[in-house]
Design a protein around this motif. Sequence first.
Motif, PDB file in Angstrom:
ATOM      1  N   LEU A 112       0.831  -1.209   0.000  1.00 48.14           N
ATOM      2  CA  LEU A 112       0.000   0.000   0.000  1.00 48.14           C
ATOM      3  C   LEU A 112       0.865   1.259   0.000  1.00 48.14           C
ATOM      4  O   LEU A 112       0.504   2.271  -0.610  1.00 48.14           O
ATOM      5  N   THR A 113       2.019   1.193   0.681  1.00 47.08           N
ATOM      6  CA  THR A 113       2.934   2.330   0.688  1.00 47.08           C
ATOM      7  C   THR A 113       3.525   2.558  -0.702  1.00 47.08           C
ATOM      8  O   THR A 113       3.700   3.705  -1.129  1.00 47.08           O
ATOM      9  N   VAL A 114       3.819   1.482  -1.412  1.00 48.79           N
ATOM     10  CA  VAL A 114       4.304   1.597  -2.802  1.00 48.79           C
ATOM     11  C   VAL A 114       3.249   2.296  -3.661  1.00 48.79           C
ATOM     12  O   VAL A 114       3.569   3.206  -4.451  1.00 48.79           O
ATOM     13  N   LEU A 115       1.989   1.895  -3.513  1.00 52.05           N
ATOM     14  CA  LEU A 115       0.913   2.537  -4.272  1.00 52.05           C
ATOM     15  C   LEU A 115       0.814   4.019  -3.931  1.00 52.05           C
ATOM     16  O   LEU A 115       0.620   4.864  -4.822  1.00 52.05           O
ATOM     17  N   LEU A 116       0.954   4.338  -2.640  1.00 54.25           N
ATOM     18  CA  LEU A 116       0.857   5.734  -2.212  1.00 54.25           C
ATOM     19  C   LEU A 116       2.001   6.568  -2.785  1.00 54.25           C
ATOM     20  O   LEU A 116       1.784   7.667  -3.306  1.00 54.25           O
ATOM     21  N   LEU A 117       3.242   6.045  -2.703  1.00 50.71           N
ATOM     22  CA  LEU A 117       4.408   6.800  -3.169  1.00 50.71           C
ATOM     23  C   LEU A 117       4.413   6.977  -4.678  1.00 50.71           C
ATOM     24  O   LEU A 117       4.839   8.022  -5.190  1.00 50.71           O
ATOM     25  N   SER A 118       3.950   5.965  -5.409  1.00 50.81           N
ATOM     26  CA  SER A 118       3.993   6.036  -6.869  1.00 50.81           C
ATOM     27  C   SER A 118       2.739   6.661  -7.468  1.00 50.81           C
ATOM     28  O   SER A 118       2.803   7.334  -8.495  1.00 50.81           O
ATOM     29  N   GLY A 119       1.590   6.433  -6.827  1.00 47.86           N
ATOM     30  CA  GLY A 119       0.343   6.930  -7.391  1.00 47.86           C
ATOM     31  C   GLY A 119      -0.028   8.321  -6.938  1.00 47.86           C
ATOM     32  O   GLY A 119      -0.691   9.071  -7.674  1.00 47.86           O
ATOM     33  N   HIS A 120       0.361   8.685  -5.729  1.00 47.62           N
ATOM     34  CA  HIS A 120      -0.034   9.978  -5.178  1.00 47.62           C
ATOM     35  C   HIS A 120       1.151  10.850  -4.799  1.00 47.62           C
ATOM     36  O   HIS A 120       1.154  12.058  -5.031  1.00 47.62           O
ATOM     37  N   GLY A 121       2.174  10.226  -4.207  1.00 45.75           N
ATOM     38  CA  GLY A 121       3.341  10.978  -3.754  1.00 45.75           C
ATOM     39  C   GLY A 121       3.215  11.409  -2.303  1.00 45.75           C
ATOM     40  O   GLY A 121       2.162  11.235  -1.670  1.00 45.75           O
ATOM     41  N   VAL A 122       4.276  11.987  -1.784  1.00 39.85           N
ATOM     42  CA  VAL A 122       4.316  12.444  -0.397  1.00 39.85           C
ATOM     43  C   VAL A 122       5.050  13.775  -0.329  1.00 39.85           C
ATOM     44  O   VAL A 122       5.742  14.174  -1.265  1.00 39.85           O
ATOM     45  N   LEU A 123       4.889  14.458   0.785  1.00 40.18           N
ATOM     46  CA  LEU A 123       5.650  15.676   1.014  1.00 40.18           C
ATOM     47  C   LEU A 123       7.128  15.328   1.116  1.00 40.18           C
ATOM     48  O   LEU A 123       7.504  14.385   1.820  1.00 40.18           O
ATOM     49  N   ASP A 124       7.962  16.069   0.424  1.00 39.23           N
ATOM     50  CA  ASP A 124       9.401  15.809   0.416  1.00 39.23           C
ATOM     51  C   ASP A 124      10.060  16.575   1.563  1.00 39.23           C
ATOM     52  O   ASP A 124      10.330  17.776   1.455  1.00 39.23           O
ATOM     53  N   LEU A 125      10.307  15.881   2.665  1.00 41.17           N
ATOM     54  CA  LEU A 125      10.923  16.501   3.845  1.00 41.17           C
ATOM     55  C   LEU A 125      12.435  16.313   3.865  1.00 41.17           C
ATOM     56  O   LEU A 125      13.097  16.720   4.808  1.00 41.17           O
ATOM     57  N   SER A 126      12.970  15.679   2.811  1.00 36.71           N
ATOM     58  CA  SER A 126      14.419  15.470   2.760  1.00 36.71           C
ATOM     59  C   SER A 126      15.156  16.707   2.258  1.00 36.71           C
ATOM     60  O   SER A 126      16.381  16.777   2.331  1.00 36.71           O
ATOM     61  N   SER A 127      14.401  17.674   1.743  1.00 31.82           N
ATOM     62  CA  SER A 127      15.025  18.868   1.171  1.00 31.82           C
ATOM     63  C   SER A 127      14.263  20.113   1.630  1.00 31.82           C
ATOM     64  O   SER A 127      13.034  20.073   1.770  1.00 31.82           O
ATOM     65  N   PRO A 128      14.968  21.250   1.833  1.00 31.86           N
ATOM     66  CA  PRO A 128      14.290  22.506   2.190  1.00 31.86           C
ATOM     67  C   PRO A 128      13.770  23.250   0.963  1.00 31.86           C
ATOM     68  O   PRO A 128      13.783  24.484   0.915  1.00 31.86           O
ATOM     69  N   LYS A 129      13.301  22.494  -0.030  1.00 35.92           N
ATOM     70  CA  LYS A 129      12.774  23.093  -1.246  1.00 35.92           C
ATOM     71  C   LYS A 129      11.332  23.533  -1.025  1.00 35.92           C
ATOM     72  O   LYS A 129      10.521  22.762  -0.482  1.00 35.92           O
ATOM     73  N   VAL A 130      10.995  24.732  -1.448  1.00 33.96           N
ATOM     74  CA  VAL A 130       9.673  25.307  -1.213  1.00 33.96           C
ATOM     75  C   VAL A 130       8.678  24.760  -2.234  1.00 33.96           C
ATOM     76  O   VAL A 130       8.878  24.869  -3.441  1.00 33.96           O
ATOM     77  N   GLY A 131       7.599  24.164  -1.719  1.00 40.51           N
ATOM     78  CA  GLY A 131       6.562  23.648  -2.604  1.00 40.51           C
ATOM     79  C   GLY A 131       5.373  24.582  -2.722  1.00 40.51           C
ATOM     80  O   GLY A 131       4.561  24.460  -3.636  1.00 40.51           O
ATOM     81  N   GLY A 132       5.250  25.504  -1.776  1.00 43.68           N
ATOM     82  CA  GLY A 132       4.147  26.452  -1.802  1.00 43.68           C
ATOM     83  C   GLY A 132       4.388  27.567  -0.800  1.00 43.68           C
ATOM     84  O   GLY A 132       5.090  27.380   0.193  1.00 43.68           O
ATOM     85  N   VAL A 133       3.814  28.728  -1.061  1.00 42.07           N
ATOM     86  CA  VAL A 133       3.963  29.893  -0.187  1.00 42.07           C
ATOM     87  C   VAL A 133       2.599  30.278   0.346  1.00 42.07           C
ATOM     88  O   VAL A 133       1.620  30.358  -0.410  1.00 42.07           O
ATOM     89  N   ILE A 134       2.498  30.481   1.655  1.00 44.63           N
ATOM     90  CA  ILE A 134       1.221  30.795   2.291  1.00 44.63           C
ATOM     91  C   ILE A 134       0.963  32.295   2.225  1.00 44.63           C
ATOM     92  O   ILE A 134       1.812  33.098   2.623  1.00 44.63           O
ATOM     93  N   PHE A 135      -0.215  32.655   1.734  1.00 44.85           N
ATOM     94  CA  PHE A 135      -0.571  34.062   1.553  1.00 44.85           C
ATOM     95  C   PHE A 135      -0.603  34.781   2.903  1.00 44.85           C
ATOM     96  O   PHE A 135      -1.139  34.278   3.892  1.00 44.85           O
ATOM     97  N   GLY A 136      -0.043  35.975   2.942  1.00 47.17           N
ATOM     98  CA  GLY A 136      -0.092  36.810   4.131  1.00 47.17           C
ATOM     99  C   GLY A 136       0.999  36.544   5.136  1.00 47.17           C
ATOM    100  O   GLY A 136       1.006  37.151   6.220  1.00 47.17           O
ATOM    101  N   TYR A 137       1.937  35.665   4.794  1.00 48.87           N
ATOM    102  CA  TYR A 137       3.032  35.354   5.718  1.00 48.87           C
ATOM    103  C   TYR A 137       4.336  35.968   5.192  1.00 48.87           C
ATOM    104  O   TYR A 137       4.415  36.382   4.028  1.00 48.87           O
ATOM    105  N   PRO A 138       5.384  36.009   6.041  1.00 52.60           N
ATOM    106  CA  PRO A 138       6.632  36.685   5.649  1.00 52.60           C
ATOM    107  C   PRO A 138       7.231  36.189   4.334  1.00 52.60           C
ATOM    108  O   PRO A 138       7.795  36.984   3.577  1.00 52.60           O
ATOM    109  N   ALA A 139       7.141  34.878   4.061  1.00 54.51           N
ATOM    110  CA  ALA A 139       7.732  34.344   2.836  1.00 54.51           C
ATOM    111  C   ALA A 139       7.103  34.987   1.604  1.00 54.51           C
ATOM    112  O   ALA A 139       7.803  35.349   0.643  1.00 54.51           O
TER     113      ALA A 139
END
Length: 345
Positions: A112-139
Amino acid sequence: MSFLAFVVVLGVCVIAHEWGHFISARIFGVHVFEFSFGMGPQIWKRKGTRTEWSLRIFPIGGFVRLAGMEGKNPEIEEPYEEGAGFCDKPAWQRFFILFDGAAVNILLAVFLTVLLLSGHGVLDLSSPKVGGVIFGYPAQEAGIMEGDTILSINGVSVASWEEMAREFRAQGVEKPVSVRIDRNGEILAVSVHLKKDVETGHPLFGVRPSWKRYSFFSALGYSFQYIWEMTKGILGGIISLFYDETARESVTGPVGIASMAGQAARQGFWSFLSFLAIINLHLGILNLLPFPALDGGRLVFVVGEMIFRRKIPLKYEYYIHLTGFALLLALIVLVTWKDLVRIFS
């Protein structure tokens, strides 16, 4: 929704677990009287060539009824062919029959984890790469963009999302914070005042992790890593029950699992799939704990027999498992009561 989700989760987990026992028993020539889902009175049954298949009224478990599990006793079970009883088999075969129920749950969690990783994906916490910026915050106010990679915070280099989050939490909101970023190979520096979270009091920058999907074969490799990390978390949680009151308060039973299953189902297919993987992993690991009445408790006796070349009399083993089963029932009742109190209060 919660009830239906609970039945699906329990059905998948229990049938997978009992299927592991069933297949191993058939491979080693042990006669299986019945394969049942649920407990209590039967509401449906069908007689196969060698095994009766049944559904019972309470969808809270299941079992496979093996011949000669407590030794051959014509007074309490149907007759079966000579040598086809569980206790007739050598210790190593009985070990795999007992072990394979939990093994199938763990393998199902991996799949089931294989299906999740390949079919949907997960948040990438291995890198400090920005995936989205929250409106109204300092970033957002500082012009941070999706795809930027955070390199350092106030001169401290960060290499993962966890390191970045920890470094931001260590900063205050009074003074400006210097943040260096990599934008497509161009190194930029911004100075921002962090915003305090009203709930936690932590300084916030206002970015989300990036999303990562894996190829099937990459997902297969990473799934074992994810399962191992979750296994360490589960075992750590079990150990903390002996010294941490907060951990004991967080223990949940069937009612709590039903509530969580309903929440996961309402969040969508992939959330439910993730929950199903975690529950299967929990079930597999918990069943291998060396506690009487669990598969792990029975395995202790089999391993002891393999080491010392002596079998404990079945009547003593029976009473030990019966005591363990009574304790488990008492624990389930206690945890269920706490779940009900928590939900209704």
